[in-house]
Design a protein around this motif. Sequence first.
Motif, short mmCIF file in Angstrom:
data_model
loop_
_atom_site.label_atom_id
_atom_site.label_comp_id
_atom_site.label_asym_id
_atom_site.label_seq_id
_atom_site.Cartn_x
_atom_site.Cartn_y
_atom_site.Cartn_z
N LYS A 147 0.84 -1.19 0.00
CA LYS A 147 0.00 0.00 0.00
C LYS A 147 0.88 1.24 0.00
O LYS A 147 1.79 1.38 0.81
CB LYS A 147 -0.91 0.01 1.23
CG LYS A 147 -1.92 1.16 1.24
CD LYS A 147 -2.86 1.08 2.42
CE LYS A 147 -2.21 1.55 3.70
NZ LYS A 147 -3.19 1.72 4.79
N ARG A 148 0.61 2.14 -0.91
CA ARG A 148 1.37 3.38 -1.01
C ARG A 148 0.41 4.57 -1.13
O ARG A 148 -0.67 4.46 -1.71
CB ARG A 148 2.29 3.36 -2.24
CG ARG A 148 3.34 2.25 -2.22
CD ARG A 148 4.33 2.48 -1.10
NE ARG A 148 5.43 1.51 -1.10
CZ ARG A 148 5.75 0.75 -0.07
NH1 ARG A 148 5.02 0.80 1.05
NH2 ARG A 148 6.78 -0.07 -0.14
N ALA A 149 0.81 5.69 -0.56
CA ALA A 149 0.04 6.93 -0.64
C ALA A 149 0.60 7.80 -1.77
O ALA A 149 1.81 7.81 -2.02
CB ALA A 149 0.10 7.68 0.68
N ILE A 150 -0.29 8.52 -2.44
CA ILE A 150 0.10 9.40 -3.54
C ILE A 150 -0.14 10.85 -3.12
O ILE A 150 -1.17 11.18 -2.53
CB ILE A 150 -0.72 9.10 -4.81
CG1 ILE A 150 -0.54 7.64 -5.23
CG2 ILE A 150 -0.32 10.01 -5.95
CD1 ILE A 150 0.84 7.28 -5.67
N GLY A 151 0.83 11.71 -3.43
CA GLY A 151 0.70 13.15 -3.18
C GLY A 151 1.28 13.93 -4.33
O GLY A 151 1.60 13.37 -5.38
N MET A 152 1.43 15.22 -4.15
CA MET A 152 1.88 16.10 -5.22
C MET A 152 2.80 17.19 -4.70
O MET A 152 2.82 17.49 -3.50
CB MET A 152 0.67 16.75 -5.91
CG MET A 152 -0.02 17.86 -5.12
SD MET A 152 -0.72 17.38 -3.50
CE MET A 152 -2.05 16.29 -4.03
N ALA A 153 3.58 17.78 -5.60
CA ALA A 153 4.36 18.98 -5.27
C ALA A 153 3.38 20.14 -5.17
O ALA A 153 2.49 20.29 -6.00
CB ALA A 153 5.42 19.24 -6.33
N LEU A 154 3.56 21.00 -4.16
CA LEU A 154 2.52 21.98 -3.84
C LEU A 154 2.70 23.41 -4.31
O LEU A 154 1.70 24.06 -4.65
CB LEU A 154 2.34 22.03 -2.30
CG LEU A 154 1.52 20.92 -1.68
CD1 LEU A 154 1.50 21.09 -0.17
CD2 LEU A 154 0.11 20.91 -2.24
N PRO A 155 3.88 24.00 -4.28
CA PRO A 155 3.97 25.47 -4.39
C PRO A 155 3.21 26.07 -5.56
O PRO A 155 2.44 27.03 -5.37
CB PRO A 155 5.46 25.72 -4.49
CG PRO A 155 6.09 24.55 -3.83
CD PRO A 155 5.20 23.39 -4.15
N ASP A 156 3.36 25.53 -6.75
CA ASP A 156 2.70 26.11 -7.92
C ASP A 156 1.18 25.99 -7.82
O ASP A 156 0.45 26.92 -8.14
CB ASP A 156 3.18 25.43 -9.20
CG ASP A 156 4.61 25.79 -9.54
OD1 ASP A 156 5.13 26.77 -8.95
OD2 ASP A 156 5.22 25.11 -10.38
N ARG A 157 0.70 24.82 -7.36
CA ARG A 157 -0.75 24.63 -7.26
C ARG A 157 -1.37 25.61 -6.26
O ARG A 157 -2.42 26.19 -6.52
CB ARG A 157 -1.05 23.19 -6.81
CG ARG A 157 -0.53 22.08 -7.69
CD ARG A 157 -1.22 22.00 -9.04
NE ARG A 157 -0.59 22.85 -10.02
CZ ARG A 157 0.49 22.51 -10.72
NH1 ARG A 157 1.06 21.35 -10.55
NH2 ARG A 157 0.99 23.36 -11.61
N VAL A 158 -0.73 25.79 -5.12
CA VAL A 158 -1.27 26.69 -4.10
C VAL A 158 -1.23 28.13 -4.59
O VAL A 158 -2.19 28.89 -4.40
CB VAL A 158 -0.49 26.55 -2.78
CG1 VAL A 158 -0.92 27.60 -1.77
CG2 VAL A 158 -0.69 25.15 -2.20
N THR A 159 -0.15 28.53 -5.25
CA THR A 159 -0.05 29.88 -5.80
C THR A 159 -1.14 30.14 -6.82
O THR A 159 -1.78 31.20 -6.82
CB THR A 159 1.33 30.10 -6.45
OG1 THR A 159 2.35 29.95 -5.45
CG2 THR A 159 1.43 31.49 -7.07
#
Length: 267
Positions: free
Chosen positions: A218-230
Amino acid sequence: MKGLALILALLWAPMAVAQTTQLRTLDTDYSAASWKAVGRIDFGGRAFCSGTLIARDLVLTAAHCLYQPGTDKLWPTDGIRFSAGFREGKAVATRRAADAAAHEGFEPVGALTAQNATYDVGLIKLSEPISTFEVPPFYVHDGRISPGPVSVVSYGRGRENAQSRQKECQMLDRAGDAMVFDCDVTFGSSGAPVFTHRNGRGQIMSVISGMVRIQGQKRAIGMALPDRVTELKRQMRMQVAAPVAKVRRITVGGGNRGNTGAKFVRP
């Protein structure tokens, strides 16, 4: 990227998972004191996700949390409530949502893909700010990201009444803006902050989007944030005020879209 197939082809976890610790409930004032900005987001009393205060009036979560499970129908904004540091029926601060935005690059219906996970970011604007003296917000990490130890604070099915913290789990690898973690997540963990602790107080380097199995693990998936939040902040400022009972989808240029579902929203 061609969705999750690329992740499965590229990602292999060579890191020593023995360092990964067990999930621990933050069931005392002392253990929960540093994590008050992480709270539970309730949607009309019918579902919940995890979220984090990143400014006095902004909560960071996953975009799919803003959709009713299995549909492309958004939750009415006036039914969204954020409870900072929620534990055993009490919260350090509770606020209703005044506005919310799901990234336009995210598609709410379909299979989980790596590309769609990179856009699975949402923001909730609170009806009233929360004092930074009462609840210090966390910063979004915008520095270098590399495989290594992280931590996660979340709510989840079976542990929805108190935060749980995994003091150390691993960011195993990265393909583009998609990341894979061995962190212990479940329904309700959607939107949970993934912290890096390399620069003093924890900073949010990713948000939990969903779960997959890679080589039986089982693995969790995430994302790089700075651009999306901006992008989301900019669009929330520019957007003309919308009716109270509607969550706006945010347009940030064009771009390809993948398909995913509300993987960790509690039905």
